[in-house]
Scaffold this motif. Sequence first.
Motif: not given
Length: 364
Positions: A164-169, A171-174, A214-224, A290-295
């Motif tokens: 399952p995906a791991l949600a972090v309040p 934070v978006a993963f893409r 090829d990169f996957f990123v985690a972002e909050r707002g406009s910041q990676l 937490a962010v790293w685990r979700g990414l």
Amino acid sequence: MPRHTFPPATPQDDAALRARMAADWMRGPLSVSFRREPNYFAGSALQGEAPQVHVCRDTASGAVVGMAARLMARCWVNGDAQRVGLLSDLRLAPEARGGTLLARGFKVLRQLHAADPVPLYLTAIVEGNQAALRSIATGRAGLPTYRDLGRMLTPAIHLDFERPALAVPGVAFRRATAQDAGALAELHRAAAPHRQFSRVIDVDALPPGLRITDFFVAERGSQLLAAIAAWDQHALRQTHIEAYTPWLAALRPLYNLAAQALPIKPLPAPGERIPYLYLSHALARGDDLAVWRGLLRHAYRALRTGPWHYAICSLHERDPLAAALRDYRRIGAAGRIFAVHYPEDAPAADALDARVPYVDMARL
């Protein structure tokens, strides 16, 4: 004329270099070879810059019985970008071991160093390679000093079962896009200097086969907040299964039969290439687990349906992010990393601070 010489490798040596790489196996339950097809020198571009490759040639037969490479890279050292040397691809045929060839080969390295000195070199020795640990990492006379910096964990994560995906309040993963180049560069400047020996990267000139997308990123707002790259290098270098232990060979048909009904990936036949990629260029702002685990979970879910059987991720045993690796079914592996220096450069090694090392095995 001496029995062995140590000339610089030329393009005419390419086939012999590739054969030497293929012939030297890392033995274990799964015996593997690390290859460099279709061109050894093209694969060097994955590792570093200005490669200086020397061969050990048997003058009687003309055969290449040994090889080694010295390369350069820009790395973060104590928070500053510095030029660091890399020692890689040390190979010596079994029949050539045990004599003076190793010491003579290191004299060539000493000459290369004198002509183009750097304060430090980095190298890695696969855990379990006791012969290398005994021969070059114990301070033998005439060899540079090897300072043990600990274990770089390099598990091969099975890309198989759904997770399952791991949600972090918040934070978006893409997956990254070309428009993320500037933000990715900013994340690198903010996070990479906190890791000892993390590579300095230029997002506009990434190494062969690696793209921004090829990169996957985690972002909050406009910041990676974090990034990791899924880097498939098989076009330039490969790992092949060479042999299984008898019990694994007997188990393989049953395992592969189960793979027809389950999401597990089949075991390759001896001689076949292992389908894997690297999870490289790991970055996490503030070591946010937490962010790293979700990414990492997001990348896993995206990659598990692809052609790869494994994803290899490199994190130091002291790295707080390494805890996330335990979330996955994996084949355990590690290498010991060393800072290598000559006596006159001991102050540079002494000055290394306590930052957690990050030596990306995708680049060695």
